[in-house]
Write a protein that holds these residues in place. Structure first.
Motif, mmCIF file in Angstrom:
data_model
loop_
_atom_site.group_PDB
_atom_site.id
_atom_site.type_symbol
_atom_site.label_atom_id
_atom_site.label_comp_id
_atom_site.label_asym_id
_atom_site.label_seq_id
_atom_site.Cartn_x
_atom_site.Cartn_y
_atom_site.Cartn_z
ATOM 1 N N UNK A 1 6.054 -52.714 13.468
ATOM 2 C CA UNK A 1 4.701 -52.167 13.412
ATOM 3 C C UNK A 1 3.682 -53.284 13.566
ATOM 4 N N UNK A 2 2.536 -52.899 14.123
ATOM 5 C CA UNK A 2 1.422 -53.831 14.234
ATOM 6 C C UNK A 2 0.164 -53.146 13.730
ATOM 7 N N UNK B 1 -10.986 -50.958 16.859
ATOM 8 C CA UNK B 1 -9.583 -50.603 16.639
ATOM 9 C C UNK B 1 -9.110 -50.962 15.231
ATOM 10 N N UNK B 2 -10.011 -51.469 14.395
ATOM 11 C CA UNK B 2 -9.626 -51.916 13.060
ATOM 12 C C UNK B 2 -8.830 -50.842 12.326
ATOM 13 N N UNK B 3 -7.734 -51.241 11.744
ATOM 14 C CA UNK B 3 -6.943 -50.321 10.933
ATOM 15 C C UNK B 3 -5.948 -49.485 11.709
ATOM 16 N N UNK B 4 -5.993 -49.547 13.032
ATOM 17 C CA UNK B 4 -5.013 -48.771 13.799
ATOM 18 C C UNK B 4 -3.624 -49.386 13.665
ATOM 19 N N UNK B 5 -2.629 -48.527 13.674
ATOM 20 C CA UNK B 5 -1.241 -48.985 13.575
ATOM 21 C C UNK B 5 -0.472 -48.537 14.812
ATOM 22 N N UNK B 6 0.193 -49.474 15.455
ATOM 23 C CA UNK B 6 1.167 -49.171 16.504
ATOM 24 C C UNK B 6 2.540 -49.398 15.878
ATOM 25 N N UNK B 7 3.470 -48.533 16.134
ATOM 26 C CA UNK B 7 4.773 -48.693 15.489
ATOM 27 C C UNK B 7 5.858 -47.973 16.284
ATOM 28 N N UNK C 1 2.012 -47.208 4.176
ATOM 29 C CA UNK C 1 0.750 -47.218 3.424
ATOM 30 C C UNK C 1 0.374 -48.665 3.144
ATOM 31 N N UNK D 1 4.188 -47.644 19.846
ATOM 32 C CA UNK D 1 3.419 -46.429 20.120
ATOM 33 C C UNK D 1 2.294 -46.310 19.105
ATOM 34 N N UNK D 2 1.107 -45.999 19.576
ATOM 35 C CA UNK D 2 -0.023 -45.797 18.670
ATOM 36 C C UNK D 2 0.255 -44.616 17.762
ATOM 37 N N UNK D 3 0.104 -44.791 16.456
ATOM 38 C CA UNK D 3 0.316 -43.669 15.547
ATOM 39 C C UNK D 3 -0.857 -42.702 15.694
ATOM 40 N N UNK E 1 -2.513 -38.628 11.435
ATOM 41 C CA UNK E 1 -1.705 -39.055 10.287
ATOM 42 C C UNK E 1 -2.340 -40.235 9.561
ATOM 43 N N UNK E 2 -3.474 -40.720 10.076
ATOM 44 C CA UNK E 2 -4.135 -41.825 9.364
ATOM 45 C C UNK E 2 -5.050 -41.253 8.299
ATOM 46 N N UNK F 1 -2.807 -46.041 6.863
ATOM 47 C CA UNK F 1 -1.656 -45.162 6.717
ATOM 48 C C UNK F 1 -1.191 -44.656 8.066
ATOM 49 N N UNK F 2 0.084 -44.353 8.126
ATOM 50 C CA UNK F 2 0.641 -43.785 9.349
ATOM 51 C C UNK F 2 2.059 -43.329 9.083
ATOM 52 N N UNK F 3 2.545 -42.457 9.958
ATOM 53 C CA UNK F 3 3.915 -41.972 9.834
ATOM 54 C C UNK F 3 4.627 -42.166 11.170
ATOM 55 N N UNK F 4 5.799 -42.765 11.107
ATOM 56 C CA UNK F 4 6.569 -43.023 12.325
ATOM 57 C C UNK F 4 7.763 -42.083 12.358
#
Lengths: 318, 250
Positions: free
Chosen positions: B175-176, B155-161, B235, A310-312, A316-317, B245-248
């Motif tokens: 995570x990717x 999309x640089x820096x985006x996180x999927x998790x 992080x 799932x895309x975060x 939150x970034x 950064x991101x929170x899952x």
């Protein structure tokens, strides 16, 4: 290399020795199996490419006509094609009339070089794929098979195969244009012998391979093949058979593979961990099962596992 | 007197440490790897370190590997390297007590090579597992797909998790991160890759710390097994000081 004066005699001697010492060229020991009414098959080994099998892991075939034979797939190397052509022409007493290439995988078309001067047909996407990727496929096959590949280069089939009914030497063939194992898969049905040359849309007692597969299209192609009134089915790999068993077996495996990969992706299984999951006993005696499963995971799982993420949220970034 | 005894002991021990054990993979580069990574330290080939990987690289740009050292107690660090890659170090993983000593990743391979996981336990011993990987090659000197497409700029820096509960009580995090992971070995494209990743739980406790290097595959896809409570915060930082950064949520 620059030669020193007086060394030419020595070089000539060395050249003679080299010729004398050259290893005998690989003999595929091709032996056609008669399927009745002038239809034949050359059955390959149920193995992966090795130096010992010279890449002959594939079924090819031919259909004899008064105008010359119709060849279905030219095999994994130039040498295979040469030996296949010589054997067919010796037995039929006529030059080969034409060649059909079922799809753009290296074990099926690398004998094309042996058919200079003979019309070679393939579906348009097959011709494009061979033109685009043939050299890379050859590099890989040289690495795996070695000497039996000597002199082999990719030659894209010169003519486009159209779907429908064609007559060659008074013999009617149905050309069935499908897809799913690759972007373009040609099946050839010989009406007189009721033989269906299914290419790699059908495997039998050998695990299906999936490097360019689209499982949904492949399953639809199997439904179509099942409607053809064949008596004898020549799978791309595995023994020739009468009846629907091989199509059912291929469908069963592809359904299971698809469901297993989707379920694993939804559970967060990492790709290498798939190798440890159980396989139903009914597939247990398929040739090269674990090796092909591992390859299929590499081909098909990446799209499924990233879909499961799932895309975060952007908030939150940082 | 006491000092002399120590010196004698050191002289006796030093040669024993200097000779690394015979390599079960019979790699031509093993003596260099042993010197580079483990000089003066104790190394043991240990079947307790499991490296899951296919025998041949289907895609040299992204070879999937899963290392599992759960059979060892008190794991402090997992170092992964490939003897015959032009850049040998792939990653260093430091799971805290709130993480299972296991990690999944993909890497770029240049030619057939041993792939090894060296696991350091609290007593300072390195436990090594690994296997040969056959490869047609070219993974490290091929430009990243991103360099060709330009798509990564969007999309640089985006996180999927995603975080999954596991039957054994740990939580699987996958995570990717969208990142080109350029090795610097492709002509005209400087090295540009993710360097560090830190994982914390809802209470701010460190779950794991990861250092990644050039051979990690483009758009790194990583798998961890974590403990802790509530959300997992991610992080990261790359070689050009970009921060991710991101929170899952569970």
């Amino acid at each position: 290399m620059r030669c020193l004066p007086g060394s030419s005699a020595l070089l000539a001697l060395l050249a003679l020795l080299a010729v004398g010492a050259a290893p005998a060229q690989y003999d595929y020991r091709l032996a056609p199996q008669a399927l009745g009414n002038g239809a034949y098959v050359f059955v390959g080994a149920l193995e992966h490419f090795t130096r010992a099998n010279g890449g002959n892991i594939v079924n090819t075939g031919y259909i004899d006509t008064p105008a010359g034979a119709i060849v279905i797939d030219s095999g994994p190397s130039r040498l295979y094609g040469e030996q296949q052509r010589a054997l067919i022409e010796r037995r039929s007493g006529r030059p080969v009339a034409r060649v059909y290439i079922t799809h753009a995988h290296p074990d099926h078309f690398f004998g094309d070089q042996a058919y200079a001067g003979v019309p070679v047909y393939a579906l348009p996407a097959t011709r494009e794929a061979i033109a685009a990727n043939g050299d890379a496929l050859a590099d890989n096959l040289y690495r795996l098979v070695g000497d039996a590949m000597r002199g082999t280069q990719a030659v894209a089939p010169g003519l486009p195969a159209g779907a429908g009914r064609v007559e060659v030497g008074g013999r009617a063939l149905q050309l069935i244009a499908l897809a799913g194992h690759t972007d373009a898969d040609l099946a050839v049905f010989d009406e007189r012998s009721a033989t269906l040359y299914a290419g790699d849309l059908v495997f039998h007692r050998r695990t299906p391979s999936t490097p360019n597969a689209d499982l949904a299209r492949w399953l639809a192609a199997l439904d179509r093949l099942e409607m053809i009134p064949y008596k004898t089915l020549v799978p791309g790999h595995g023994p020739v058979l009468q009846g629907p068993e091989a199509i059912r077996e291929t469908r069963d495996y592809l359904h299971w593979l698809d469901a297993m990969l989707r379920e694993a992706a939804a559970r967060g299984v990492d790709l290498p961990e798939l190798a440890e999951l159980p396989v139903p006993a009914r597939f247990g005696d398929f040739a090269v099962l674990r090796a092909e499963l591992s390859r299929s995971a590499a081909h098909l799982y990446p799209a499924l596992e990233t879909q499961a993420l799932r895309r975060l949220a952007p908030d939150v970034r940082e | 007197m006491r000092c002399r005894a120590w010196l004698l002991a050191a002289a006796w021990v030093a040669p024993a440490l200097a000779a690394p054990p015979d390599d079960p993979l019979r790699s031509p580069a093993w003596p260099y790897m042993a010197e580079r990574y483990f000089a003066g330290q104790t190394v043991r080939f240990d079947a307790a370190v499991r490296v899951l990987m296919a025998g041949a690289a289907e895609d040299p740009l992204a070879v999937p590997v899963h290392v599992d050292a759960d059979a060892l107690a008190d794991v402090r660090e997992i170092l992964v390297f490939a003897d015959l890659n032009p850049i040998t170090t792939i990653l260093r993983y430091e799971p805290s007590e709130l993480a299972r000593p296991a990690i999944g990743f993909r890497f770029k391979v240049q030619q057939a090579t041993p792939l090894r996981a060296a696991v350091r336990t609290g007593d300072g011993v390195w436990h090594l597992g690994g296997a040969w990987l056959d490869a047609s090659g070219g993974g490290c000197t091929t430009p990243s797909q991103a360099s060709g497409s330009g798509l990564w700029k969007d999309r640089f820096g985006e996180i999927d998790a995603r975080l999954w509960p596991r039957a054994d009580g740990w939580r699987r995090l996958r995570l990717q991160l969208i990142h080109p992971m350029d090795t610097g070995l492709a002509g005209g494209i400087p090295a540009f890759y993710l360097e560090t990743l830190d994982l914390r739980d809802a209470d701010g406790r460190t779950l794991a710390h990861l250092q990644t290097f050039e051979p990690v595959a483009e758009n790194p896809l990583l798998s961890f097994d974590l403990g802790g409570r509530g959300v997992v915060s991610i992080r990261g930082r790359d070689t050009q000081a970009n921060r991710f950064a991101g929170t899952v949520a569970p």
